[in-house]
Design a protein around this motif. Structure first.
Motif, PDB file in Angstrom:
ATOM      1  N   UNK A 251       0.850  -1.186   0.000  1.00 55.99           N
ATOM      2  CA  UNK A 251       0.000   0.000   0.000  1.00 55.99           C
ATOM      3  C   UNK A 251       0.892   1.244   0.000  1.00 55.99           C
ATOM      4  N   UNK A 252       0.780   2.125  -1.008  1.00 57.78           N
ATOM      5  CA  UNK A 252       1.661   3.314  -1.079  1.00 57.78           C
ATOM      6  C   UNK A 252       1.579   4.178   0.172  1.00 57.78           C
ATOM      7  N   UNK A 253       0.389   4.316   0.749  1.00 53.84           N
ATOM      8  CA  UNK A 253       0.249   5.146   1.947  1.00 53.84           C
ATOM      9  C   UNK A 253       1.034   4.560   3.103  1.00 53.84           C
ATOM     10  N   UNK A 254       0.945   3.218   3.280  1.00 57.21           N
ATOM     11  CA  UNK A 254       1.687   2.559   4.354  1.00 57.21           C
ATOM     12  C   UNK A 254       3.186   2.719   4.129  1.00 57.21           C
ATOM     13  N   UNK A 255       3.632   2.584   2.894  1.00 57.71           N
ATOM     14  CA  UNK A 255       5.054   2.732   2.577  1.00 57.71           C
ATOM     15  C   UNK A 255       5.539   4.130   2.955  1.00 57.71           C
ATOM     16  N   UNK A 256       4.770   5.181   2.600  1.00 55.59           N
ATOM     17  CA  UNK A 256       5.173   6.562   2.913  1.00 55.59           C
ATOM     18  C   UNK A 256       5.219   6.795   4.419  1.00 55.59           C
ATOM     19  N   UNK A 257       4.211   6.258   5.134  1.00 55.17           N
ATOM     20  CA  UNK A 257       4.188   6.460   6.584  1.00 55.17           C
ATOM     21  C   UNK A 257       5.357   5.764   7.267  1.00 55.17           C
ATOM     22  N   UNK A 258       5.659   4.525   6.842  1.00 55.56           N
ATOM     23  CA  UNK A 258       6.777   3.805   7.444  1.00 55.56           C
ATOM     24  C   UNK A 258       8.099   4.494   7.139  1.00 55.56           C
ATOM     25  N   UNK A 259       8.229   5.020   5.950  1.00 54.20           N
ATOM     26  CA  UNK A 259       9.462   5.720   5.600  1.00 54.20           C
ATOM     27  C   UNK A 259       9.616   6.981   6.451  1.00 54.20           C
ATOM     28  N   UNK A 260       8.506   7.698   6.719  1.00 56.72           N
ATOM     29  CA  UNK A 260       8.565   8.885   7.561  1.00 56.72           C
ATOM     30  C   UNK A 260       8.926   8.515   9.000  1.00 56.72           C
ATOM     31  N   UNK A 261       8.359   7.395   9.503  1.00 56.88           N
ATOM     32  CA  UNK A 261       8.702   6.926  10.851  1.00 56.88           C
ATOM     33  C   UNK A 261      10.183   6.582  10.923  1.00 56.88           C
ATOM     34  N   UNK A 262      10.680   5.868   9.879  1.00 55.89           N
ATOM     35  CA  UNK A 262      12.095   5.493   9.872  1.00 55.89           C
ATOM     36  C   UNK A 262      12.997   6.725   9.920  1.00 55.89           C
ATOM     37  N   UNK A 263      12.677   7.743   9.132  1.00 58.88           N
ATOM     38  CA  UNK A 263      13.525   8.952   9.122  1.00 58.88           C
ATOM     39  C   UNK A 263      13.450   9.700  10.445  1.00 58.88           C
ATOM     40  N   UNK A 300      17.742  -7.694  14.469  1.00 60.39           N
ATOM     41  CA  UNK A 300      18.441  -6.825  13.533  1.00 60.39           C
ATOM     42  C   UNK A 300      18.229  -7.217  12.088  1.00 60.39           C
ATOM     43  N   UNK A 301      17.082  -7.928  11.844  1.00 58.24           N
ATOM     44  CA  UNK A 301      16.829  -8.433  10.486  1.00 58.24           C
ATOM     45  C   UNK A 301      16.233  -7.346   9.626  1.00 58.24           C
ATOM     46  N   UNK A 302      16.493  -7.437   8.348  1.00 58.08           N
ATOM     47  CA  UNK A 302      15.902  -6.558   7.369  1.00 58.08           C
ATOM     48  C   UNK A 302      14.430  -6.936   7.243  1.00 58.08           C
ATOM     49  N   UNK A 303      13.472  -6.055   7.560  1.00 57.38           N
ATOM     50  CA  UNK A 303      12.055  -6.411   7.547  1.00 57.38           C
ATOM     51  C   UNK A 303      11.555  -6.760   6.165  1.00 57.38           C
ATOM     52  N   UNK A 304      12.297  -6.468   5.141  1.00 54.28           N
ATOM     53  CA  UNK A 304      11.876  -6.819   3.774  1.00 54.28           C
ATOM     54  C   UNK A 304      12.297  -8.224   3.440  1.00 54.28           C
TER      55      UNK A 304
END
Length: 304
Positions: A251-263, A300-304
């Motif tokens: 979901x593009x919205x979820x991707x943007x929100x997670x990226x903002x949380x990460x930053x 420490x795993x990559x969530x992807x």
């Protein structure tokens, strides 16, 4: 686990006609050329090894148990109600004649006797068993097999007391499942692809494994069927099926929100600027993280 087989005497399957199956001075010997299998017997396939073992026994000892037959309604000769395996083994062993009991059996009695005799032995495939039961139900309800299938499904939704009583009598006869379980789980098997049904008959493909293979798309079925016939477990087959499914786009919205949380969380000054109350709220929020995500973070795993 080996399925428990009903152990009922054939005489008891024919209601008041028990005397029809009792051996006595009526046992006679008939030439094999006068006998033929009954067209509606439930067993469609007899394994080569099974037939070879029985043939060796017949060659050494003869046919010890008489076949149960009835006079054929047309064409002369006799139709086999019980003992088709012994008949085939006698042919393979080169016998000229076999012992028989001749009885005036009805079509219903022929199917009942043949079905239960086979159910008392190992090796009857689930598909042959299902088709045999459906034919027996059709005779009891005076319907075609297609009509019997519709009646079974209709009784699941709105039971008809008279039909339900007949259905319960049929399944008490075979003694291994309820008519409701048969209608819900086994009838759908008859709609499976022909190659899956043939593998069940000819190669003993288990019902549970066959169901996994039958559910996949046509283009993937040959590979899954080869795996199943090669001994793959249900878990292995389900894993192979899962690998065939395309990964849905995120979901593009979820991707943007997670990226903002990460930053935000990764900014060097973020934690330094938190007040005491905010830090406590952050810890509480982290504790509410789903278990599977917390385990990945701790590793420490990559969530992807």
């Amino acid at each position: 686990m080996t399925r428990k087989r009903p152990q009922r005497e054939l005489g008891g399957l024919l209601g008041g006609a028990q005397a029809l199956t009792q051996a006595g001075p009526e046992v006679q010997r008939l030439p094999l050329e006068q006998l033929r299998p009954y067209g509606s017997q439930p067993r469609r396939y007899i394994g080569t090894e099974e037939l070879e073992r029985l043939t060796r026994s017949v060659r050494e000892q003869g046919v010890l148990q008489p076949l149960l037959v009835r006079p054929a309604s047309s064409g002369g000769g006799f139709e086999i109600a019980a003992g088709e395996r012994r008949y085939r083994a006698a042919l393979a062993a080169g016998l000229a004649e076999v012992p028989v009991l001749v009885r005036p059996l009805t079509d219903l009695q022929m199917i009942e006797v043949g079905l239960v005799e086979n159910l008392q032995r190992e090796g009857l495939s689930p598909i042959d068993e299902t088709e045999g039961l459906l034919r027996l139900i059709a005779l009891r309800l005076d319907l075609t097999p297609g009509g019997a299938r519709q009646a079974l499904m209709a009784n699941l939704r709105n039971p008809d007391p008279q039909q339900v009583a007949l259905l319960e009598d049929v399944f008490a006869l075979v003694g291994q499942q309820t008519w409701q379980s048969f209608a819900k789980n086994k009838l759908r098997m008859l709609q499976w692809p022909p190659e899956v049904l043939e593998a069940m008959r000819s190669h003993g493909l288990p019902y549970s494994v066959a169901g996994i293979v039958a559910a996949v798309a046509d283009e993937h079925r040959p590979r899954l069927l080869d795996m199943a016939l090669g001994g793959a477990t249900g878990r292995e087959l389900r894993g192979a099926v899962a690998a065939l499914r395309p990964i849905p786009p995120a979901d593009p919205l979820v991707v943007r929100q997670l990226e903002q949380v990460r930053r935000t969380l990764g900014h060097p000054r973020f934690l330094q600027q938190l007040g005491r109350g905010q830090e406590a709220e952050l810890k509480k929020w982290l504790k509410q993280m789903p278990k599977w995500m917390r385990e990945r973070v701790e590793e420490g795993a990559d969530p992807t």
